[in-house]
Write a protein that holds these residues in place. Structure first.
Motif, PDB file in Angstrom:
ATOM      1  N   LYS A 140       0.830  -1.210   0.000  1.00 20.79           N
ATOM      2  CA  LYS A 140       0.000   0.000   0.000  1.00 20.79           C
ATOM      3  C   LYS A 140       0.863   1.257   0.000  1.00 20.79           C
ATOM      4  O   LYS A 140       0.625   2.220   0.721  1.00 20.79           O
ATOM      5  N   THR A 141       1.891   1.207  -0.841  1.00 11.47           N
ATOM      6  CA  THR A 141       2.790   2.352  -0.975  1.00 11.47           C
ATOM      7  C   THR A 141       2.988   2.668  -2.460  1.00 11.47           C
ATOM      8  O   THR A 141       2.597   1.892  -3.335  1.00 11.47           O
ATOM      9  N   TYR A 142       3.619   3.816  -2.703  1.00 12.37           N
ATOM     10  CA  TYR A 142       3.950   4.251  -4.060  1.00 12.37           C
ATOM     11  C   TYR A 142       5.412   4.653  -4.071  1.00 12.37           C
ATOM     12  O   TYR A 142       5.930   5.174  -3.077  1.00 12.37           O
ATOM     13  N   GLN A 143       6.083   4.415  -5.191  1.00 13.16           N
ATOM     14  CA  GLN A 143       7.493   4.736  -5.234  1.00 13.16           C
ATOM     15  C   GLN A 143       7.871   5.467  -6.516  1.00 13.16           C
ATOM     16  O   GLN A 143       7.206   5.346  -7.546  1.00 13.16           O
ATOM     17  N   LEU A 144       8.951   6.248  -6.411  1.00 16.17           N
ATOM     18  CA  LEU A 144       9.442   7.063  -7.511  1.00 16.17           C
ATOM     19  C   LEU A 144      10.948   6.891  -7.580  1.00 16.17           C
ATOM     20  O   LEU A 144      11.647   7.028  -6.567  1.00 16.17           O
ATOM     21  N   SER A 145      11.470   6.562  -8.755  1.00 13.93           N
ATOM     22  CA  SER A 145      12.895   6.299  -8.897  1.00 13.93           C
ATOM     23  C   SER A 145      13.709   7.598  -8.836  1.00 13.93           C
ATOM     24  O   SER A 145      13.289   8.635  -9.360  1.00 13.93           O
ATOM     25  N   LEU A 146      14.870   7.528  -8.203  1.00 13.45           N
ATOM     26  CA  LEU A 146      15.815   8.646  -8.197  1.00 13.45           C
ATOM     27  C   LEU A 146      16.893   8.439  -9.250  1.00 13.45           C
ATOM     28  O   LEU A 146      18.063   8.771  -9.061  1.00 13.45           O
ATOM     29  N   GLY A 147      16.483   7.878 -10.380  1.00  9.39           N
ATOM     30  CA  GLY A 147      17.373   7.737 -11.532  1.00  9.39           C
ATOM     31  C   GLY A 147      18.518   6.783 -11.293  1.00  9.39           C
ATOM     32  O   GLY A 147      18.353   5.702 -10.718  1.00  9.39           O
ATOM     33  N   ASP A 148      19.727   7.201 -11.717  1.00  8.77           N
ATOM     34  CA  ASP A 148      20.870   6.292 -11.659  1.00  8.77           C
ATOM     35  C   ASP A 148      21.497   6.188 -10.269  1.00  8.77           C
ATOM     36  O   ASP A 148      22.536   5.556 -10.097  1.00  8.77           O
ATOM     37  N   THR A 149      20.855   6.785  -9.262  1.00 11.85           N
ATOM     38  CA  THR A 149      21.360   6.634  -7.888  1.00 11.85           C
ATOM     39  C   THR A 149      21.066   5.246  -7.331  1.00 11.85           C
ATOM     40  O   THR A 149      21.665   4.828  -6.350  1.00 11.85           O
ATOM     41  N   GLY A 150      20.100   4.553  -7.957  1.00 11.01           N
ATOM     42  CA  GLY A 150      19.706   3.233  -7.464  1.00 11.01           C
ATOM     43  C   GLY A 150      18.765   3.299  -6.280  1.00 11.01           C
ATOM     44  O   GLY A 150      18.440   2.275  -5.679  1.00 11.01           O
ATOM     45  N   LYS A 151      18.301   4.499  -5.935  1.00 14.26           N
ATOM     46  CA  LYS A 151      17.415   4.659  -4.785  1.00 14.26           C
ATOM     47  C   LYS A 151      16.014   5.066  -5.229  1.00 14.26           C
ATOM     48  O   LYS A 151      15.802   5.494  -6.367  1.00 14.26           O
ATOM     49  N   TYR A 152      15.072   4.926  -4.310  1.00 13.94           N
ATOM     50  CA  TYR A 152      13.672   5.236  -4.573  1.00 13.94           C
ATOM     51  C   TYR A 152      13.101   6.100  -3.451  1.00 13.94           C
ATOM     52  O   TYR A 152      13.529   6.004  -2.307  1.00 13.94           O
ATOM     53  N   ILE A 153      12.154   6.935  -3.826  1.00 14.26           N
ATOM     54  CA  ILE A 153      11.366   7.655  -2.829  1.00 14.26           C
ATOM     55  C   ILE A 153      10.071   6.878  -2.650  1.00 14.26           C
ATOM     56  O   ILE A 153       9.403   6.536  -3.630  1.00 14.26           O
ATOM     57  N   VAL A 154       9.711   6.584  -1.418  1.00 12.54           N
ATOM     58  CA  VAL A 154       8.516   5.794  -1.127  1.00 12.54           C
ATOM     59  C   VAL A 154       7.511   6.665  -0.376  1.00 12.54           C
ATOM     60  O   VAL A 154       7.874   7.428   0.520  1.00 12.54           O
ATOM     61  N   MET A 155       6.250   6.542  -0.764  1.00 12.65           N
ATOM     62  CA  MET A 155       5.189   7.327  -0.143  1.00 12.65           C
ATOM     63  C   MET A 155       4.016   6.422   0.213  1.00 12.65           C
ATOM     64  O   MET A 155       3.596   5.588  -0.588  1.00 12.65           O
ATOM     65  N   GLU A 156       3.506   6.581   1.424  1.00 12.58           N
ATOM     66  CA  GLU A 156       2.327   5.834   1.830  1.00 12.58           C
ATOM     67  C   GLU A 156       1.060   6.537   1.331  1.00 12.58           C
ATOM     68  O   GLU A 156       1.053   7.749   1.146  1.00 12.58           O
ATOM     69  N   ARG A 157      -0.002   5.783   1.127  1.00 18.27           N
ATOM     70  CA  ARG A 157      -1.279   6.371   0.732  1.00 18.27           C
ATOM     71  C   ARG A 157      -1.849   7.166   1.910  1.00 18.27           C
ATOM     72  O   ARG A 157      -1.768   6.742   3.062  1.00 18.27           O
ATOM     73  N   ALA A 158      -2.415   8.345   1.631  1.00 17.80           N
ATOM     74  CA  ALA A 158      -2.941   9.206   2.689  1.00 17.80           C
ATOM     75  C   ALA A 158      -4.181   8.595   3.323  1.00 17.80           C
ATOM     76  O   ALA A 158      -4.891   7.796   2.709  1.00 17.80           O
ATOM     77  N   ASN A 159      -4.449   8.992   4.572  1.00 18.85           N
ATOM     78  CA  ASN A 159      -5.653   8.476   5.234  1.00 18.85           C
ATOM     79  C   ASN A 159      -6.885   9.343   4.965  1.00 18.85           C
ATOM     80  O   ASN A 159      -7.979   9.001   5.395  1.00 18.85           O
TER      81      ASN A 159
END
Length: 369
Positions: A269-288
């Motif tokens: 129940k999360t959403y993610q966005l790639s930080l490109g060639d860093t190999g990392k992701y930003i993760v966001m939980e769904r709002a209540n």
């Protein structure tokens, strides 16, 4: 007696100094935020994106200038830990909160006018930047969104007939950077009452709001936009989110999940966005607290205009966007900008560009208190 009085004065001075030093110490205690001097193109998967490395650097510079201006004025509610290592050392070595500007929209809506056989060109340049504060726990590949400040706007170039050749990508990129710099200068502030709580606790506070869906009940919009409906939904959601965050400084407003930029992990129940060639992701939980919007109406109407050759008509447009969660309706009306022409019927208008303006304005109106 004199000796006691002197002792009392010394005690009072000492106590006063202790209080002063204690207050000063508390005043200096601010949460630390890593500023990596790096922006991320969240729409890099689109072919027509404007946000290349030069544009990203320009956006980062504008953010940096505003941060230091606020710091100098004593209006920055956190201390900056600056780094030129991007998303590497200062974030990955230890647990930290990082400030990351995300380019969420750089669409351009272009149009061509033909007047007495001479072509003229116009463009609506959309600009959306989400300034995200993300927590990295010190291990793994994901950073969790704590808070965002969404900035969205647009500009129209070419309305005065200054472009007689197709507008180049370099000109559009320059306009995007101008838009971004103005948005950052005018609107990047930290007034949200939950903002420091989110950062200090390194977790998202419970009272979160988010646009989770946009419906299109307008039959006219469905016919006109057809396969471009996803872009329309993303535009409405982003414009609403930006204004809603500006109008509600007592809640945490998370980025919209309508655009398709955020990839869903249904199991978590999360959403993610790639930080490109860093190999990392930003993760966001769904709002209540979920917000659903509806494009209820778009319509065109004729406007009689006096002209040297008589009276002719140009078009006006209106749109209504409804926040279905609280039944608040936002509206906007716009008129065509027509260059002087002997025969106005020779002017070709890009209706998509005009409606991009009006949908942005209507969605923002629906988000106001």
């Amino acid at each position: 007696m004199m000796k006691c009085k002197n002792i009392l004065q010394i005690c009072m001075v000492t106590a006063g100094l202790w209080i002063t030093l204690t207050v000063a110490a508390f005043a200096e205690e601010k949460p630390e935020v890593v500023w990596p001097h790096s922006s991320v193109n969240a729409v890099s998967n689109r072919e027509a994106t404007l946000a290349d490395a030069t544009v990203l650097q320009a956006v980062s510079s504008a953010v940096n200038d505003k941060l230091h201006a606020l710091e100098t004025a004593g209006k920055l509610p956190f201390s900056l830990k600056e780094s030129d290592d991007g998303f590497t050392e200062d974030i990955t070595e230890n647990a930290a909160v990082a400030l990351i500007p995300l380019i969420m929209d750089d669409h351009c809506y272009k149009s061509e006018y033909i007047i007495n056989g001479q072509p003229y060109y116009k463009a609506v340049v959309m600009t959306q930047i989400d300034v995200a504060f993300c927590y990295y726990p010190g291990s793994g590949n994901s950073l969790r969104v704590l808070h965002t400040i969404p900035l969205i706007g647009y500009s129209v170039i070419g309305t005065n007939g200054e472009f007689t050749a197709p507008i180049s990508k370099a000109v559009l990129q320059e306009q995007f950077v101008n838009n971004a710099s103005q948005l950052i200068q005018d609107n990047l502030e930290f007034k949200n009452k939950r903002f420091l709580d989110d950062i200090e606790l390194k977790m998202v506070t419970p009272d979160t709001y988010q646009v989770t869906d946009v419906t299109i009940s307008s039959a006219a919009a469905q016919r006109f936009y057809g396969p471009r409906i996803p872009v329309v939904k993303a535009l409405i959601a982003s414009a609403f989110t930006s204004q809603y965050a500006a109008s509600h400084d007592d809640v945490t407003v998370l980025p919209s999940i309508v655009s398709g930029t955020w990839q869903e992990d249904a199991a978590k129940k999360t959403y993610q966005l790639s930080l490109g060639d860093t190999g990392k992701y930003i993760v966001m939980e769904r709002a209540n607290n979920e917000i659903v919007l509806d494009l209820q109406k778009i319509a065109a109407f004729d406007i009689p205009i006096e002209h040297d050759a008589g009276v002719y008509k140009k078009k006006g447009y209106t749109a209504s966007v409804v926040n279905k969660t609280d039944n608040k309706t936002g509206t906007a009306t716009i008129q065509e900008t027509v260059l002087p022409a002997a025969n106005p019927n020779q002017v070709r208008h890009d209706i998509a560009g005009i409606l991009a303006e009006i949908l942005t304005d209507a969605a923002k109106d629906a988000a106001k208190e």
